[in-house]
Write an enzyme that holds these catalytic residues in place. Structure first.
Site, short mmCIF file in Angstrom:
data_model
loop_
_atom_site.label_atom_id
_atom_site.label_comp_id
_atom_site.label_asym_id
_atom_site.label_seq_id
_atom_site.Cartn_x
_atom_site.Cartn_y
_atom_site.Cartn_z
CE LYS A 84 46.69 44.61 45.86
NZ LYS A 84 45.24 44.41 45.82
O1 G3P Z 1 42.75 42.35 45.26
C1 G3P Z 1 43.16 41.37 44.40
C2 G3P Z 1 42.21 40.21 44.28
O2 G3P Z 1 41.84 39.68 45.48
C3 G3P Z 1 41.45 39.98 43.06
O3 G3P Z 1 40.48 38.98 43.11
O4 G3P Z 1 38.51 37.78 42.26
O5 G3P Z 1 39.42 39.74 40.99
O6 G3P Z 1 40.65 37.60 41.03
P1 G3P Z 1 39.73 38.50 41.78
#
Ligand code: G3P
Length: 218
Positions: A84
């Protein structure tokens, strides 16, 4: 087929949900690694032992050489590791190099259609548009999924659209309607995907009525 990934580093929760046979892969990020309180290399190795599908592991370096070194190390953990990379100029250069080396990549922190176009041109395996964070800032995250779908289809890019920063069951539905190839979902939202209050209510009534018949199938 739409693939559903779990966005987690919680291996106990992952092990439990993997039993459904509906978890196609896993994504992680530095915040989720921090939340686990565990060594990143160990957690990624453990996750790769639980699911056969792609497991995204994010580099920490900001420069190309650092990303390449870290990415190669992460890719060496297991064949299903996806490196990633952040959507920066350095991240796209690294994505291009990994593409030539045959290492899968997930380009993350995507917030615009042009960023997604650049990632596809760089040869990214997955692009991760962050739906919830766009919504948090007054944009419509799902519009971005639709725009990327149209652009990728216009030119036949095979980079897969991985809807990320999913916060609700509605987000999963809308991502599917917009043609996302995959969605990465927090465990609590994943659990909600197969639940409905009317299912529970209906089952309660069926159970009561069945008991009233006094019958047994076996
Ligand atoms: O892995 C990246 C992602 O899904 C982050 O989610 O909820 O932290 O914006 P969030």
């Amino acid at each position: 087929m739409m693939q559903l990934f779990l966005d987690t580093t919680d291996t106990a929760v992952l092990t439990d949900l993997a039993k459904t046979g509906l978890v196609d892969g896993v994504t992680t990020n530095p915040s989720l690694i921090a939340k686990s309180g565990r060594n990143m290399l160990e957690v990624i190795a453990e996750i790769c032992g639980i699911v056969e599908g792609p497991v995204s592991a994010e580099v920490a370096a900001m420069d190309v050489d650092g990303m390449l070194a870290e990415g190669r190390k992460l890719a060496g953990i297991a064949p299903n590791v996806v490196v990633k990379l952040p959507l920066t100029k350095a991240g796209l250069i690294a994505a291009g190099e990994f593409s030539r080396e045959g290492i899968s990549t997930n380009v993350t922190l995507c917030f615009s259609a042009t960023q997604a176009l650049m990632a596809a041109k760089a040869g990214a395996t997955y692009i991760s548009p962050f739906i919830g964070r766009l919504d948090d800032h007054g944009f419509n995250g799902m519009d971005l999924i639709s725009e990327i779908r149209a652009i990728y289809d216009n030119y036949g890019f095979d980079t897969e659209i991985l809807a990320a920063s999913i916060r609700s069951i509605g987000h999963v539905k809308e991502a599917a309607l917009a043609g996302a190839d995959c969605a990465t979902i927090p465990p609590d939202v994943f659990n909600g995907l197969f639940k409905h209050p009317l299912t529970d209510k209906g089952l309660e009534q069926f159970t009561k009525d069945w008991a009233g018949t006094g019958q047994s199938i076996l």
